[in-house]
Design an enzyme around this catalytic site. Structure first.
Site, short mmCIF file in Angstrom:
data_model
loop_
_atom_site.label_atom_id
_atom_site.label_comp_id
_atom_site.label_asym_id
_atom_site.label_seq_id
_atom_site.Cartn_x
_atom_site.Cartn_y
_atom_site.Cartn_z
N TYR A 88 3.34 8.26 1.69
CA TYR A 88 3.84 6.88 1.79
C TYR A 88 2.68 5.93 2.10
O TYR A 88 2.53 4.88 1.46
CB TYR A 88 4.91 6.81 2.88
CG TYR A 88 5.37 5.41 3.22
CD1 TYR A 88 6.09 4.65 2.31
CD2 TYR A 88 5.09 4.86 4.47
CE1 TYR A 88 6.52 3.36 2.63
CE2 TYR A 88 5.51 3.58 4.80
CZ TYR A 88 6.22 2.84 3.88
OH TYR A 88 6.63 1.58 4.19
N GLY A 113 2.15 -3.98 3.38
CA GLY A 113 1.62 -2.63 3.45
C GLY A 113 2.27 -1.88 4.60
O GLY A 113 3.42 -2.13 4.95
N GLY A 127 14.28 -6.60 4.92
CA GLY A 127 14.67 -7.66 4.00
C GLY A 127 15.73 -8.59 4.56
O GLY A 127 15.65 -9.82 4.39
N HIS A 158 13.77 5.45 11.81
CA HIS A 158 12.54 5.38 12.58
C HIS A 158 12.87 5.59 14.05
O HIS A 158 14.03 5.68 14.45
CB HIS A 158 11.85 4.04 12.34
CG HIS A 158 11.24 3.92 10.99
ND1 HIS A 158 11.82 3.20 9.97
CD2 HIS A 158 10.09 4.43 10.48
CE1 HIS A 158 11.05 3.28 8.88
NE2 HIS A 158 10.01 4.02 9.16
N LYS A 215 20.81 8.26 19.55
CA LYS A 215 20.87 9.51 20.31
C LYS A 215 21.41 9.26 21.72
O LYS A 215 22.26 10.02 22.22
CB LYS A 215 19.47 10.13 20.38
CG LYS A 215 19.42 11.52 20.98
CD LYS A 215 18.07 12.18 20.72
CE LYS A 215 17.93 12.61 19.29
NZ LYS A 215 16.77 13.50 19.06
N ASN A 220 4.87 -0.55 13.24
CA ASN A 220 6.25 -0.06 13.27
C ASN A 220 7.21 -1.18 13.67
O ASN A 220 6.99 -1.86 14.67
CB ASN A 220 6.40 1.08 14.28
CG ASN A 220 5.53 2.29 13.94
OD1 ASN A 220 4.32 2.17 13.82
ND2 ASN A 220 6.14 3.43 13.79
#
Length: 309
Positions: free
Chosen positions: A132, A102, A14, A175, A183, A161
């Site tokens: 989901y 979607g 957003g 994600h 990491k 993605n």
């Protein structure tokens, strides 16, 4: 100037959406603290208060593989109910256009690569994020049926993605790209000799820089198109191992990479057929992966350094 309402405006996608759409439209962004979209009466009140010409539905309950495994009921319920309420109220209040985002998770687990929109219903989604994906697929179908019955002017976009600035950087719900960046950052800070990655590294993914998705939405607002789903991506895939190698190189991490093969890979491959987006929207992604990763890493490091001060 058209007035565009963007739900989920305080989230990762957003926030990128607002920055792009504000160049062309009068944009009102709303988040969960403003309006609870799980309540139909609040959806009704929101649309009556804002009176938008266009609604772009970005809001959702989302996360990586771990978050999907821990919250299947929550993710399915909240995405279904928010989308259903908003689609229905937009139809009732004669909103001139509705853009539904979607998800690539809606595709069957073993969809032939590259994924074509015609294959969307040819099987069950990958198990770790099926609730989901099914919720989003049902909402895309709702947009189609509302067009059929009520003349509802809806557009269904299926983004692959995504990554980019404003993403969520934590190890439990992020994600793959922000989780990997975090990491590696933590390993560098602690002088760790290695990092551990879920899965085998052999699964492939396609990644879209979030501002590029916003450009696709901008085109979808302008164009007169049907609600048949349209893939939005780059059409290029990369294995998780190759992605890890790219991120460690960009961040100058020289330690070892260990793959925990007891953890799931998720869907074996993801790569979209983006020909319909070119044909119907005139859309092609303009940010290559290394460029987008560099910009995302730079954004994260600048924010992380400010938080540390």
């Amino acid at each position: 100037m058209k007035k565009v309402l963007v739900t989920g405006a305080t989230g990762f996608v957003g926030r990128n959406m607002l920055r792009v759409l504000e160049r062309s439209y009068s944009v009102i962004g709303v988040g969960s603290k403003d309006w609870d979209l799980r309540r139909q009466d609040r959806c009704q009140e929101m649309l009556q208060a804002v009176r938008p010409d266009v609604v772009v539905h970005v809001a959702g309950s989302v996360g990586g593989i771990g978050a999907n495994q821990e919250n299947p009921g929550k993710f399915m319920y909240e995405n279904l109910v928010m989308g259903t309420n908003l689609i229905h109220e937009s139809m009732v209040q004669n909103i001139s256009k509705f853009v539904m985002l979607g998800t690539v998770c809606a595709y069957p687990k073993f969809t032939p690569v590259p994924f074509a929109e015609a294959d969307l219903w040819n099987g069950y989604p990958e198990e770790t994020n099926a609730p989901y994906g099914i919720a989003k697929k049902a909402l895309m179908k709702l947009v189609e049926t509302y067009k059929e019955q009520y003349g509802f002017n809806g557009v269904n976009l299926i983004p692959v993605n995504m990554y980019g600035p404003y993403d969520h950087f934590n190890l439990t719900s992020s994600h793959v790209i922000p989780a990997l960046i975090l990491k590696v950052r933590q390993a560098i800070q602690s002088n760790a000799s290695s990092i551990t990655i879920w899965g085998t590294g052999k699964a492939s993914r396609e990644f879209l820089y979030a501002p590029d998705l916003a450009e696709a939405v901008h085109l979808a607002i302008q164009k007169d198109i049907s609600p048949e789903p349209i893939n939005i991506g780059t059409g290029k895939e990369i294995t998780i191992a190759e992605l890890v190698s790219c991120i460690t190189r960009l961040m100058n991490f020289t330690g070892d990479v260990v793959y925990d093969t007891t953890k799931p890979d998720g869907q074996p491959r993801r790569c979209l057929d983006t020909s319909k987006a070119r044909e119907l929207l005139g859309f092609e992604a303009t940010t290559n992966l290394e460029q987008g990763l560099r910009q995302t890493i730079d954004w994260y490091l600048s924010v992380d350094s400010k938080d540390a001060q």
